[in-house]
Scaffold this motif. Structure first.
Motif, PDB file in Angstrom:
ATOM      1  N   ARG A   1      10.518   4.043 -11.261  1.00 22.57           N
ATOM      2  CA  ARG A   1      11.534   3.016 -10.971  1.00 22.57           C
ATOM      3  C   ARG A   1      11.229   2.378  -9.619  1.00 22.57           C
ATOM      4  N   LEU A   2      11.353   1.066  -9.578  1.00 23.10           N
ATOM      5  CA  LEU A   2      11.042   0.290  -8.381  1.00 23.10           C
ATOM      6  C   LEU A   2      12.158  -0.721  -8.154  1.00 23.10           C
TER       7      LEU A   2
ATOM      8  N   GLN B   1      11.661  -8.221  -9.954  1.00 19.29           N
ATOM      9  CA  GLN B   1      11.206  -9.540 -10.385  1.00 19.29           C
ATOM     10  C   GLN B   1      11.986 -10.642  -9.667  1.00 19.29           C
ATOM     11  N   ASP B   2      13.253 -10.385  -9.342  1.00 24.46           N
ATOM     12  CA  ASP B   2      14.035 -11.355  -8.567  1.00 24.46           C
ATOM     13  C   ASP B   2      13.356 -11.650  -7.231  1.00 24.46           C
TER      14      ASP B   2
ATOM     15  N   ALA C   1       0.829  -1.212   0.000  1.00 25.21           N
ATOM     16  CA  ALA C   1       0.000   0.000   0.000  1.00 25.21           C
ATOM     17  C   ALA C   1       0.862   1.259   0.000  1.00 25.21           C
ATOM     18  N   LEU C   2       1.926   1.267   0.801  1.00 23.63           N
ATOM     19  CA  LEU C   2       2.774   2.459   0.856  1.00 23.63           C
ATOM     20  C   LEU C   2       3.551   2.648  -0.438  1.00 23.63           C
ATOM     21  N   ALA C   3       4.066   1.555  -1.001  1.00 22.75           N
ATOM     22  CA  ALA C   3       4.774   1.674  -2.269  1.00 22.75           C
ATOM     23  C   ALA C   3       3.840   2.163  -3.365  1.00 22.75           C
ATOM     24  N   ARG C   4       2.623   1.661  -3.378  1.00 27.32           N
ATOM     25  CA  ARG C   4       1.651   2.089  -4.396  1.00 27.32           C
ATOM     26  C   ARG C   4       1.326   3.573  -4.243  1.00 27.32           C
ATOM     27  N   THR C   5       1.153   4.034  -3.014  1.00 29.52           N
ATOM     28  CA  THR C   5       0.887   5.461  -2.792  1.00 29.52           C
ATOM     29  C   THR C   5       2.018   6.315  -3.347  1.00 29.52           C
ATOM     30  N   ALA C   6       3.253   5.909  -3.076  1.00 20.58           N
ATOM     31  CA  ALA C   6       4.404   6.677  -3.554  1.00 20.58           C
ATOM     32  C   ALA C   6       4.494   6.657  -5.074  1.00 20.58           C
ATOM     33  N   LEU C   7       4.307   5.491  -5.669  1.00 18.78           N
ATOM     34  CA  LEU C   7       4.365   5.384  -7.130  1.00 18.78           C
ATOM     35  C   LEU C   7       3.305   6.261  -7.780  1.00 18.78           C
TER      36      LEU C   7
ATOM     37  N   GLU D   1       1.916  -7.352  -9.200  1.00 16.92           N
ATOM     38  CA  GLU D   1       1.030  -6.224  -9.496  1.00 16.92           C
ATOM     39  C   GLU D   1       1.754  -4.892  -9.283  1.00 16.92           C
ATOM     40  N   LEU D   2       2.576  -4.818  -8.255  1.00 15.13           N
ATOM     41  CA  LEU D   2       3.312  -3.594  -7.977  1.00 15.13           C
ATOM     42  C   LEU D   2       4.324  -3.305  -9.090  1.00 15.13           C
ATOM     43  N   ILE D   3       4.984  -4.341  -9.579  1.00 15.18           N
ATOM     44  CA  ILE D   3       5.917  -4.169 -10.694  1.00 15.18           C
ATOM     45  C   ILE D   3       5.184  -3.638 -11.921  1.00 15.18           C
ATOM     46  N   ALA D   4       4.016  -4.233 -12.213  1.00 16.98           N
ATOM     47  CA  ALA D   4       3.242  -3.806 -13.380  1.00 16.98           C
ATOM     48  C   ALA D   4       2.793  -2.355 -13.236  1.00 16.98           C
TER      49      ALA D   4
END
Length: 367
Positions: free
Chosen positions: A122-123, A340-341, A84-90, A111-114
């Motif tokens: 960049r992630l 992806q790793d 959730a936090l990574a998605r908010t930032a992205l 899903e987060l990568i996509a």
């Protein structure tokens, strides 16, 4: 992106936020720690001491409101909040680093990568154990062929915590990224794959051992221990034929070798752990002379069967991750750790939890 410092927010300022992220960002001129999110007054005071001028916010979920002042967000809160936090930032137009475990499930990680790709952000995932001194030495031995063709790889993270974990680690269920396999598996599995490639088969034992529940009345049957899993053993069969034996335990009063690797030309063994974490916890900063250097006593042992020699002391360098990240964000080159790793690692962790003590295909059913 300009060459001015990357304005960075650290979400969470516990052990990970302070030592594994903040300490390295604070001595790297490519970064400026602009915001720290923590609701703990003592941690807030520590962050202000470590990073003069930093702004403290109480709730990491509010990071989107500060996006105009930032370039990068580091997520090092408990695992259940990572996605959730990574998605908010992205979605706020920021690049993101997520601490391990990347996500509670491989599906959420994918899903987060996509989403990062769709948003043009960049992630990356902070797999700092790729920069351990002993691992770097081992990687060199494998690449140069000093061991010949490796057939067996043994790797351990073990320590003695008979009272169990504290804080959120003691309460977090597997579904939210809890237990020893989510805690240490991302390190050991990632290292094994980095050395020997994809995994074709997995055998797992994941269990809770040694709790007070083991103490039953005389003549009674001890109930099954409760709480998060604290002992795990994995046997990975790599596509190239190497077998990796990975052990994780918080109930080892006498730990085994950190690494023991056998090939058809020789073997290498080392004990103890990379020195960086202990140095950081003692107050040593990453720019101190000799930081990350192994002691003479920590040198590994290399044997061809007839004699044993000591390999030179290695040097660990977690800061290398952030130097490589800064270059990637500024030039568009690949990030130091492809997320992806980490999804591939999560797939194996899920397989181990799904059918413990069974041979499984990581993406399939029990065999």
């Amino acid at each position: 992106m300009s060459q001015s410092p990357l304005r960075t927010a650290i979400l969470g300022y516990g052990v990970a936020g302070r030592f594994f992220h903040g300490a390295f960002l604070g001595v790297d001129p490519s970064y400026e720690v602009t915001i720290v999110a923590t609701s703990n007054p003592e941690r807030a005071a520590q962050a202000e001491q470590d990073h003069p001028g930093v702004r403290i916010i109480g709730d990491p979920r509010d990071i989107g409101a500060h996006a105009s002042d930032l370039d990068l967000v580091i997520v090092c809160t408990p695992p259940s909040s990572h996605v959730a936090l990574a998605r908010t930032a992205l979605r706020s137009g920021l690049d993101v680093v997520v601490d391990k475990p990347f996500a509670p499930t491989s599906a959420e990680g994918q899903e987060l990568i996509a989403e990062a790709h769709a948003l043009g952000r960049r992630l990356s995932v902070f797999q700092n154990r790729r920069y351990d001194a002993d691992f770097l030495t081992l990687k060199g031995l494998v690449e140069t062929g000093d061991l010949g063709r490796v057939h067996t790889f043994e790797s351990r993270f073990e320590w003695w915590k008979p009272a169990g974990e504290r804080s959120w680690k003691a309460q977090t269920p597997v579904a939210e990224g809890g237990g020893i396999l989510f805690d240490l598996g991302p390190h050991l599995i990632d290292q094994a794959i980095q050395l020997f490639g994809p995994v074709s088969e997995l055998l797992a034992s994941v269990r809770t051992a040694g709790s007070a529940a083991d103490q039953s009345p005389a003549g009674g049957t001890a109930p099954r221990p409760t709480g998060p899993a604290n002992v795990a053993q994995l046997i990975l069969t790599h596509a190239d034929g190497v077998t990796s034996h990975l052990t994780m335990s918080s109930l080892s009063a006498l730990p085994g070798p950190r690494f023991q690797v056998s090939g058809d030309r020789g073997a290498w063994r080392t004990v103890g752990k990379d020195p960086q974490e202990a140095a950081l916890r003692s107050g040593t900063l990453p720019d101190a002379p000799g930081f990350g250097h192994e002691s003479e006593d920590a040198r590994g042992e290399l044997s061809s069967g007839a004699d044993v020699t000591r390999t030179p002391p290695g040097t660990g360098d977690y800061g290398c991750y952030y130097r490589e990240l800064a270059d990637a964000l500024r030039t568009g080159s690949p990030v130091p750790v492809d997320p992806q790793d980490s999804v591939d690692v999560l797939t194996l962790i899920e397989a181990a939890h799904r059918t413990p003590r069974s041979t499984v295909s990581p993406g399939g059913s029990a065999g």
